[in-house]
Design an enzyme around this catalytic site. Structure first.
Site, short mmCIF file in Angstrom:
data_model
loop_
_atom_site.label_atom_id
_atom_site.label_comp_id
_atom_site.label_asym_id
_atom_site.label_seq_id
_atom_site.Cartn_x
_atom_site.Cartn_y
_atom_site.Cartn_z
CG ASP A 16 47.17 34.05 62.40
OD1 ASP A 16 47.41 34.93 61.56
OD2 ASP A 16 48.06 33.53 63.10
CE LYS A 38 51.49 37.47 62.18
NZ LYS A 38 51.18 36.84 60.90
CG ASP A 65 53.20 38.77 58.25
OD1 ASP A 65 54.15 38.99 57.49
OD2 ASP A 65 53.02 37.68 58.85
CE LYS A 67 55.80 35.88 56.12
NZ LYS A 67 54.48 35.93 56.77
CG HIS A 69 59.51 38.27 46.82
ND1 HIS A 69 59.86 36.96 47.09
CD2 HIS A 69 60.48 38.75 46.01
CE1 HIS A 69 60.99 36.68 46.45
NE2 HIS A 69 61.38 37.75 45.79
CG ASP A 70 56.02 42.45 42.38
OD1 ASP A 70 56.62 42.59 41.29
OD2 ASP A 70 54.84 42.07 42.48
CB ILE A 71 59.92 44.87 40.05
CG1 ILE A 71 58.56 45.55 39.87
CG2 ILE A 71 60.08 43.66 39.14
CD1 ILE A 71 58.39 46.18 38.49
CG ASN A 73 57.95 51.48 40.30
OD1 ASN A 73 58.18 52.55 40.86
ND2 ASN A 73 56.92 51.31 39.48
CB THR A 124 60.29 28.72 60.16
OG1 THR A 124 58.96 29.20 60.12
CG2 THR A 124 61.18 29.73 60.84
NE ARG A 185 52.06 27.74 70.59
CZ ARG A 185 52.05 28.63 69.60
NH1 ARG A 185 52.51 29.85 69.78
NH2 ARG A 185 51.58 28.30 68.42
NE ARG A 215 48.32 28.15 66.21
CZ ARG A 215 49.07 27.26 65.57
NH1 ARG A 215 48.55 26.11 65.19
NH2 ARG A 215 50.33 27.52 65.31
O1 C5P Z 1 49.28 30.72 66.61
P1 C5P Z 1 50.75 31.02 66.58
O2 C5P Z 1 51.23 31.71 67.87
O3 C5P Z 1 51.59 29.84 66.21
O4 C5P Z 1 50.88 32.12 65.43
C1 C5P Z 1 52.12 32.62 65.06
C2 C5P Z 1 51.97 33.63 63.98
O5 C5P Z 1 53.27 33.91 63.46
C3 C5P Z 1 51.15 33.18 62.78
O6 C5P Z 1 50.51 34.35 62.25
C4 C5P Z 1 52.15 32.64 61.81
O7 C5P Z 1 51.76 32.77 60.47
C5 C5P Z 1 53.34 33.57 62.08
N1 C5P Z 1 54.62 32.99 61.74
C6 C5P Z 1 55.09 31.78 62.24
N2 C5P Z 1 56.31 31.31 61.89
C7 C5P Z 1 57.06 32.01 61.06
C8 C5P Z 1 56.62 33.22 60.55
C9 C5P Z 1 55.38 33.69 60.91
O8 C5P Z 1 54.41 31.14 63.01
N3 C5P Z 1 58.24 31.55 60.78
#
Ligand code: C5P
Length: 239
Positions: A16, A38, A65, A67, A69-71, A73, A124, A185, A215
């Site tokens: 990120d 990722k 990543d 994501k 989201h479309d038709i 094809n 989320t 974490r 992070r």
């Molecule tokens: O820094 P951190 O460990 O929080 O990063 C988590 C990664 O997972 C980020 O790339 C974030 O966009 C992704 N992510 C998330 N929660 C979700 C879906 C994806 O934190 N529900």
């Protein structure tokens, strides 16, 4: 206990960051403490597919990543292009419906690289009130389970889900598909903006197969050591 090589492949480091230069620095500082990275919308939009090609040609696995989201094809075409880049995993939105999910899963299965198609169920960041606003009745969890079942039936290889959802999805849908879990974490570290966090070990115990961690590794004084500690915690999980 999981074997160490298996455990290492279960950790996905979220790149990120806004530039390829910063991504390269992180990847170098992690060395061989992680295998999979990722690439999300920020880095991909800034740097394009070359950042993915560079990671793949250096022997790393890439989780793209974006994501989709479309038709159907269009999603099939995007999945084919991702497969040609050599990515190992990619994401689509389950709310695109069965036809879209099947088109994505089929395109992946027919490609040489055969990336795993992971479906995102309910973001989320959305609450029950947010779902109601867009015309979706019921609880977040019931929608997660509904879309999870849909994605599985359409041939997706797995889902992205929180650790709490992972437990429920395993209970409802059984084994045989991947669950990729963010919000992880290491014990004792800062949660950042993640509202609900779990340790690597607990996420695996809840049914997750892969963990996305940003992070806690990116901001660690020693990213390689932080990644290795997470892999060790994954390894200690009883599955
Ligand atoms: O820094 P951190 O460990 O929080 O990063 C988590 C990664 O997972 C980020 O790339 C974030 O966009 C992704 N992510 C998330 N929660 C979700 C879906 C994806 O934190 N529900």
């Amino acid at each position: 206990m999981l074997a160490q090589s298996q455990s290492k492949d279960r950790l996905i480091v979220a790149l990120d960051v806004p530039s390829a230069r910063q991504a390269r620095q992180i990847v170098q500082s992690i060395g061989d403490a992680a295998t999979t990275f990722k690439v999300g919308k920020q880095l991909f939009t800034a740097e394009g597919p070359q950042v993915v090609r560079d990671l793949v040609s250096s022997g790393r696995k890439v989780f793209l990543d974006l994501k989709f989201h479309d038709i159907p094809n269009t999603v099939a075409g995007a999945v084919r292009s991702a497969a040609e880049l050599g990515v190992t995993m990619l994401t689509v939105h389950a709310s695109g419906g069965s036809k879209m999910l099947k088109a994505g899963a089929d395109a992946a299965a027919q490609s040489a690289a055969k990336p795993m198609v992971l479906a995102v169920t309910v973001l989320t960041s959305l609450s029950e009130a947010d779902l109601q606003e867009i015309g979706v009745p019921g609880t977040v969890l019931s929608q997660v389970l509904r879309l999870g079942a849909l994605a599985r039936a359409a041939g997706c290889g797995g889902l992205v889900a929180s650790a709490h959802e992972a437990r429920e999805l395993r209970r409802e849908l059984g084994e045989g598909f991947a669950i990729v879990t963010p919000g992880v974490r290491p014990a004792g570290s800062a949660a950042g903006d993640q509202a609900r966090v779990v340790t690597p070990r607990d996420a695996i115990a809840a049914g997750a197969t892969h963990l996305v961690v940003g992070r806690p590794i990116l901001e660690a004084p020693d990213p390689a050591q932080a990644a290795a500690a997470i892999v060790a915690d994954i390894e200690s999980a009883v599955v």
